[in-house]
Design an enzyme around this catalytic site. Sequence first.
Site, PDB file in Angstrom:
ATOM      1  N   ASP A  25       0.596  -1.390  -0.118  1.00  0.00           N
ATOM      2  CA  ASP A  25       0.228  -0.027   0.309  1.00  0.00           C
ATOM      3  C   ASP A  25       1.036   1.340  -0.496  1.00  0.00           C
ATOM      4  O   ASP A  25       1.385   1.521   0.940  1.00  0.00           O
ATOM      5  CB  ASP A  25      -0.927   0.093   1.134  1.00  0.00           C
ATOM      6  CG  ASP A  25      -1.556   0.918   1.331  1.00  0.00           C
ATOM      7  OD1 ASP A  25      -2.715   1.477   0.292  1.00  0.00           O
ATOM      8  OD2 ASP A  25      -2.067   1.995   2.608  1.00  0.00           O
ATOM      9  N   PHE A  65       3.500 -40.929 -33.379  1.00  0.00           N
ATOM     10  CA  PHE A  65       5.013 -41.119 -32.704  1.00  0.00           C
ATOM     11  C   PHE A  65       4.695 -42.876 -31.508  1.00  0.00           C
ATOM     12  O   PHE A  65       5.444 -43.299 -31.364  1.00  0.00           O
ATOM     13  CB  PHE A  65       5.361 -40.015 -31.176  1.00  0.00           C
ATOM     14  CG  PHE A  65       3.883 -39.403 -30.268  1.00  0.00           C
ATOM     15  CD1 PHE A  65       3.100 -40.527 -29.826  1.00  0.00           C
ATOM     16  CD2 PHE A  65       3.603 -38.322 -29.427  1.00  0.00           C
ATOM     17  CE1 PHE A  65       2.026 -40.248 -28.945  1.00  0.00           C
ATOM     18  CE2 PHE A  65       2.518 -37.985 -29.423  1.00  0.00           C
ATOM     19  CZ  PHE A  65       1.922 -38.781 -28.843  1.00  0.00           C
TER      20      PHE A  65
HETATM   21  C1  LIG Z   1      -2.776 -31.886 -25.718  1.00  0.00           C
HETATM   22  S1  LIG Z   1      -1.856 -31.812 -26.795  1.00  0.00           S
HETATM   23  C2  LIG Z   1      -0.305 -30.980 -26.446  1.00  0.00           C
HETATM   24  C3  LIG Z   1       0.189 -30.280 -27.619  1.00  0.00           C
HETATM   25  C4  LIG Z   1       1.433 -29.412 -27.085  1.00  0.00           C
HETATM   26  N1  LIG Z   1       2.107 -30.440 -26.468  1.00  0.00           N
HETATM   27  C5  LIG Z   1       1.248 -28.214 -25.279  1.00  0.00           C
HETATM   28  O1  LIG Z   1       2.127 -29.089 -24.280  1.00  0.00           O
HETATM   29  O2  LIG Z   1       0.516 -27.367 -25.907  1.00  0.00           O
HETATM   30  C6  LIG Z   1      -1.312 -34.052 -27.599  1.00  0.00           C
HETATM   31  C7  LIG Z   1      -0.416 -33.244 -29.073  1.00  0.00           C
HETATM   32  O3  LIG Z   1      -0.454 -34.338 -29.088  1.00  0.00           O
HETATM   33  C8  LIG Z   1      -0.688 -34.542 -30.513  1.00  0.00           C
HETATM   34  N2  LIG Z   1      -0.594 -36.126 -30.797  1.00  0.00           N
HETATM   35  C9  LIG Z   1      -1.770 -37.029 -30.470  1.00  0.00           C
HETATM   36  N3  LIG Z   1      -1.338 -38.538 -30.973  1.00  0.00           N
HETATM   37  C10 LIG Z   1       0.190 -38.248 -31.177  1.00  0.00           C
HETATM   38  C11 LIG Z   1       0.202 -38.956 -32.255  1.00  0.00           C
HETATM   39  N4  LIG Z   1      -0.244 -40.448 -31.972  1.00  0.00           N
HETATM   40  N5  LIG Z   1       1.311 -39.422 -32.727  1.00  0.00           N
HETATM   41  C12 LIG Z   1       1.971 -37.584 -33.176  1.00  0.00           C
HETATM   42  N6  LIG Z   1       1.293 -36.238 -32.078  1.00  0.00           N
HETATM   43  C13 LIG Z   1       0.165 -36.612 -31.416  1.00  0.00           C
HETATM   44  C14 LIG Z   1      -1.920 -34.189 -30.978  1.00  0.00           C
HETATM   45  O4  LIG Z   1      -1.725 -33.889 -32.463  1.00  0.00           O
HETATM   46  C15 LIG Z   1      -1.501 -32.896 -30.047  1.00  0.00           C
HETATM   47  O5  LIG Z   1      -1.486 -31.865 -30.850  1.00  0.00           O
END
Ligand SMILES: C[S@@+](CC[C@H](N)C(=O)[O-])C[C@H]1O[C@@H](n2cnc3c(N)ncnc32)[C@H](O)[C@@H]1O
Length: 667
Positions: free
Chosen positions: A88, A561
């Site tokens: 303050d 992935f």
């Molecule tokens: C909840 S988002 C999170 C995005 C980012 N990491 C963030 O923190 O804002 C999940 C991300 O994982 C990606 N994703 C989901 N399954 C995937 C896969 N099998 N291979 C690659 N990316 C994947 C989605 O497309 C999305 O962009």
Amino acid sequence: MVLNPVISKLAGKLVVLASASPRRQEILRNAGLRFEVVPSWFKETLDKGLFKAPHEYAVETAKQKALEVARRMPFKHLKTPDIVIGADTIVTVNSMILEKPVDKQDAYRMLSSLSGKEHSVFTGVAIVLCHEKDNQEVDYQMIAFYEETKVKFADLSEDMLWEYINSGEPMDKAGGYGIQALGGMLVEYVHGDFLNVVGFPLNHFCKQLDIIYNHSSSFAVEKKGSAHIIPNGPLGTSVLDQQPHTLEKSSSPSLTQRIHNSSSNSPAHKVKRTNHESGVGGGSWSTASNTSKPNDGEFKSQNCENVIIQLNRQQEVEQSGTETQDSKPNKQDLERICELMDGFKASKALFTASSFCVFDLLHNKPGLDAARVAEEIKASVKGTECLLEACVSLGLVKIKDKTHPKALFENTDLATSFLRSDAPFSLHGYIRHCNETLWPLFSHLESAVHEGVSQHEKVKRHKERCQDSVCSSQELKLRFMSGMHSFAKVTAAAVATAFDLSRFKTACDLGGCTGAMAYEFTKAHPGMSVTVFDLPAVIEMREHFLPANSDKKVSFVAGDFLKDDLPKADLYILARVLHDLTDEKLHILLTKIAESASQGCGLLLSEIFLDDDRGGPSRGLLQALSLSEGKQRSASEYRLLLERHGFITAHIRHTGNLLDAMLSIKA
Ligand SMILES: C[S@@+](CC[C@H](N)C(=O)[O-])C[C@H]1O[C@@H](n2cnc3c(N)ncnc32)[C@H](O)[C@@H]1O
């Protein structure tokens, strides 16, 4: 870091500034402090006549502001801060205390009383350290101090005075001037800390933090239930001994006062205390001190006091016993229930105002009345008026000029920072995601709980049946990415700076979506380049989210992935990805990362970590209710999963931002 040894001690803590002052926020932000702003609801109405010296009033107000927020947050925000800072600032001249002028005449009265004279600017600062215990009990430890700066004004002509008043600058400032802007032209000299005049004595604050975190065993934050009251030190006289009205000396050898809320407490609780009692400001809390001499190494500082208070919710309920159960409901509990019942209305008001772009409108045209807003957003006047008033009550919008016969609306700082669609930390995209994706899912929560699966497909089918124009999959994808992007922009800096990552030169952000996190990593670690890896459908849309100065250190690779080879990197980042995966998929992904990573590689995981007993935090547990195929896990659970794949956890950080972080190293 050398410049910043004290502020860095607060990294990973939930620091809260109990002040809406943009100047204070800027000073602390410039010093590198990360904090949330929760403006205090404490009304600055203490009776000035009760204080022997003006600084006592500023200190007491700062304490009340900080304590009000520290007490409110566990109930209203469902989280307990680590530190709450209250402040303050007042101006005094001829023994008069000048606060903020209420109108132009008041500003004139203040400024003319300062003309040609030296005056004092006092800022009282209170630091409340909150220590949460397992049994819902919270210890509040209070350190309060003040700083004085002398300022001399030049002789001000009438023209000059009115020109300054008409600039509008004096209105929200103590003493009616802002030294950091036009008001600087009125000043002949400043003796003392300039920032103190702006609104926050940064230097003194850092010294206090230094004492708290570096030089006093009595402030070991993990240590609970004990505290040292600071009588006069060699550096000066403590506030304790100057404040007979606000403080008293305890005859008890114990330095801890137990304070119990009475059942009739209003949100600004009155308190019952077990020892001597005194109070200011209509019976609100007061503090107690001990006059025993401090041991060597105890905390001594100029213009400073340190008090511990314990509030015990469990006991509070027990103490108010029969009255609570038989005659009337506990007010706090009732408030809490009402807040939960009304929570959805507040969320939907925020979503609706966002979807009508009300915050963009009020940013570009501040001071519109409800009818003009209705016209601009093409909505009914009645509905718009209700929406704006609700937003005022939620602290998102405020009335611009209270003297004007019509209510004229403008954004609060909160809306300016987070709700404008073009703000650097805009959550507009994420709010839209909440409204359009999560809201419908949660409106089917009974079915979700009954069936144990996400209602995503049901919602999709329902929308297809009901809507004339169904969004294209491209549009839906863009909306999803925009939601992720805005959330990541707000959280990325805290994640990127949670650990020393200087040894990692290449990183791969798996599920990195728009690259928002990756850009923040390259900004925080100039020697690092980051590959964003995400599904092809996401990567092909990345152009929509390129930052203005996109650097070449961020590249994008499309792939799955769970199936494809992963890019090689020194550090793998998994932000908000694992909670969406079943244990089986998580195993596949971690196996792939372990195969790609060589010894010494890092894995940075960022999620909301549940407490080990799964008792919180609510944000994580509420997120789990979307019943996606994944699950929310605690830091210990993640640690075990990673260990099974050869990653040994080195550090865990609760960043104080929306996400926690864990750094593990491939053994
Ligand atoms: C909840 S988002 C999170 C995005 C980012 N990491 C963030 O923190 O804002 C999940 C991300 O994982 C990606 N994703 C989901 N399954 C995937 C896969 N099998 N291979 C690659 N990316 C994947 C989605 O497309 C999305 O962009």
